[in-house]
Design an enzyme around this catalytic site. Structure first.
Site, PDB file in Angstrom:
ATOM      1  N   THR A   1      -3.351   1.160  -3.003  1.00 40.58           N
ATOM      2  CA  THR A   1      -2.378   0.312  -3.701  1.00 40.58           C
ATOM      3  C   THR A   1      -2.578   0.534  -5.193  1.00 40.58           C
ATOM      4  OG1 THR A   1      -2.469  -1.255  -1.888  1.00 40.58           O
ATOM      5  CG2 THR A   1      -1.608  -2.087  -3.988  1.00 40.58           C
TER       6      THR A   1
ATOM      7  N   ARG B   1     -10.508   2.543   1.169  1.00 43.22           N
ATOM      8  CA  ARG B   1      -9.415   3.022   0.310  1.00 43.22           C
ATOM      9  C   ARG B   1      -8.251   2.056   0.108  1.00 43.22           C
ATOM     10  NH1 ARG B   1      -7.291   8.897   0.963  1.00 43.22           N
ATOM     11  NH2 ARG B   1      -6.657   8.210   3.025  1.00 43.22           N
ATOM     12  N   ASP B   2      -8.325   0.834   0.627  1.00 43.84           N
ATOM     13  CA  ASP B   2      -7.244  -0.111   0.314  1.00 43.84           C
ATOM     14  C   ASP B   2      -7.790  -1.535   0.184  1.00 43.84           C
ATOM     15  OD1 ASP B   2      -4.675  -0.771  -0.399  1.00 43.84           O
ATOM     16  OD2 ASP B   2      -3.885  -0.812   1.640  1.00 43.84           O
ATOM     17  N   ILE B   3      -8.873  -1.646  -0.582  1.00 43.67           N
ATOM     18  CA  ILE B   3      -9.454  -2.968  -0.829  1.00 43.67           C
ATOM     19  C   ILE B   3      -8.532  -3.736  -1.777  1.00 43.67           C
ATOM     20  CG2 ILE B   3     -11.434  -4.212  -1.838  1.00 43.67           C
ATOM     21  CD1 ILE B   3     -12.173  -2.710   0.709  1.00 43.67           C
TER      22      ILE B   3
ATOM     23  N   SER C   1       0.860  -1.178   0.000  1.00 42.16           N
ATOM     24  CA  SER C   1       0.000   0.000   0.000  1.00 42.16           C
ATOM     25  C   SER C   1       0.896   1.227   0.000  1.00 42.16           C
ATOM     26  CB  SER C   1      -0.843   0.038   1.264  1.00 42.16           C
ATOM     27  OG  SER C   1      -1.544  -1.153   1.422  1.00 42.16           O
TER      28      SER C   1
END
Ligand SMILES: Nc1ncnc2c1ncn2[C@@H]1O[C@H](COP(=O)(O)OP(=O)(O)O)[C@@H](O)[C@H]1O
Ligand SMILES: [Mg+2]
Length: 441
Positions: A335, A292-294, A33
């Site tokens: 990411t 925001r970081d799936i 990330s």
């Protein structure tokens, strides 16, 4: 329509992607990330917002445990010191801060509603290695992650993370200074994950401090079976620890690797995507939170139930009015290979206004489409090769149609196409995606 991508080609691509040097975990490499701290440092307003959040830290520390004001959850968070927390006990020194080291949260531990009873014992937390078998599972730039399993004979009530502690279940230090815990009604191992941050680093970096507080604030207010349960935030002179449910040995990424598979069977992939959709429904509609970081590394398979749980709230934000946004450290996070066009377009350079404009719940719906693609096809949708230059991948994310391998159902491809809509205004919400025919069968 783009030509189908043979699974063999996809297999080669994923093998390459997964060997890319990133952060190392359990003998494998993962897709890192990114928080664009460098870029934000050039935006004065954002730096000021981070500093303001840090300056407001005492208030934020208390607010960090307040239940969400946005509704959707009946949970409340107790900040009261429970029996055995050792708040007035000198023996609990390691879980409270000394006067010489400033507090990040406050001197007390912060409990989430689902905290397992045995963790409420500050003496145990201060001597984790003594009472638990502790193994390292991850070492990142900002945090390390350990799994702590309570030793046999000390098994506390309910290690699985379900249900809040009743007073009768709470553990306490015995008068003789030893540890006494209630007998366990379950045979499940009492095991937790500790995400640990170096306190000196946080004290030097107000922006990181605000970020960790926000992670706890957001995570501890969530309450859903498809979301990893937060238990406790606790700090010593040297570390800040976020304790949470152990969600299994496998995130989706390592689950596939362990099965020596490059992709999941479509039924299994659909079950995973459905579970993450349920988690996102809870975040977006219940709490106004965008993750925001799936990505596959942040989705965990619970071995006991077989369901999937969403974790890692280190990039999450509460969306809302200007005041809400100003209270949070705003950076571009996520990411790259799973990020939507509106973030990729400003990845390296942006103004605060551009970042605010691009930040919406639709970030997560795109990334959910990218996650579906990853577990169905074995790689992120536009990461065709390991050595693909970032600019080329950006160009594909911004403009190219994804290529789909043959063998996938029409509904699965239709779902991914909908989620991977380039225009965020036209991209479906999680509720609209949950109504997709792919889930009807
Ligand atoms: N609750 C959990 N249960 C099991 N493993 C976990 C849990 N939380 C984190 N991990 C492991 O630690 C890794 C890093 O944790 P994460 O919260 O994603 O940190 P980061 O923000 O550095 O990505 C995860 O990819 C996973 O392998
Ligand atoms: Mg992560």
């Amino acid at each position: 329509m783009a030509p189908p991508l043979p699974l063999v080609a996809a297999a080669a691509a994923v093998a390459a992607r997964r060997a890319s040097p990133a952060c190392f975990l359990l003998g494998r490499f993962k897709n890192p990330s990114v928080a664009c701290a460098a870029s934000i440092a050039t935006t004065g307003e954002a730096a000021a917002a981070a500093a303001a959040a840090a300056a407001a830290s005492p208030a934020l520390a208390e607010e960090a445990i307040a239940p969400s004001s946005r509704g959707g959850s009946s949970s409340s968070v107790s900040s009261a010191s429970p029996p055995g927390s050792g708040r007035s006990s000198s023996s609990a020194s390691s879980s409270s801060t000394s006067s010489s080291v400033p507090s990040i949260f406050s001197a007390r531990a912060k409990y989430a509603p689902h905290c397992v009873p045995w963790l409420r014992n500050s003496k145990l937390r201060a001597n984790l290695e003594k009472y638990c078998d502790v193994r390292d599972v991850y070492e990142g730039d900002l945090s390390t992650v350990k799994v702590a399993t309570l030793r046999a004979g000390l098994s506390g009530a309910d290690g699985g993370g379900s249900g809040a502690a009743s007073p009768a279940q709470q553990s306490s230090p015995s008068p003789g200074g030893g540890l006494s815990l209630s007998p366990s009604p379950s045979s499940s191992p009492a095991r937790v994950v500790v995400k640990s941050f170096d306190k000196a680093k946080l004290l030097r970096r107000p922006d990181l401090q605000a970020k960790v507080k926000l992670e706890w604030e957001i995570h501890s207010a969530l309450d859903h079976e498809n979301v990893v349960r937060a238990f406790l935030a606790s700090e010593s002179d040297r570390h800040v620890g976020l304790f949470m449910e152990f969600a299994g040995d496998s995130d989706a990424y390592s689950y596939m690797a362990a099965k020596k598979r490059l992709a999941l069977r479509e039924d299994d992939a659909r079950a995973l995507v459905w579970d993450v959709l349920q988690a996102l429904e809870h975040l977006h509609h219940g709490h106004g939170v965008v993750h925001r970081d799936i990505k596959s590394e942040n989705v965990f398979r619970c071995a006991a139930s077989g369901c999937w749980k969403l974790g890692d709230f280190g990039s999450a934000l509460r969306l809302g009015d200007a005041r809400t946004m100003a209270r949070q450290p705003l950076k571009l996070e996520g990411t790259f290979s799973f990020a939507p066009p509106e973030y990729v377009a400003i990845w390296d350079r942006f103004t605060r206004a551009e970042l605010l404009d691009a930040t919406s719940f639709r970030l997560d719906t795109w990334s959910l489409g990218a996650l579906a693609y990853d577990v169905l096809c074995g790689r992120a949708p536009f990461a065709l090769r390991d050595d693909m230059p970032r600019a080329e991948e950006a160009e594909a994310i911004l403009r190219a149609a994804p290529a789909f391998p043959s063998g996938l159902s029409y509904a699965a491809v239709g779902f991914m196409k909908q989620a991977l809509e380039k225009d965020p205004q036209k991209r479906p919400t999680v509720r609209q995606l949950a109504a997709h025919p792919w889930f009807a069968g």
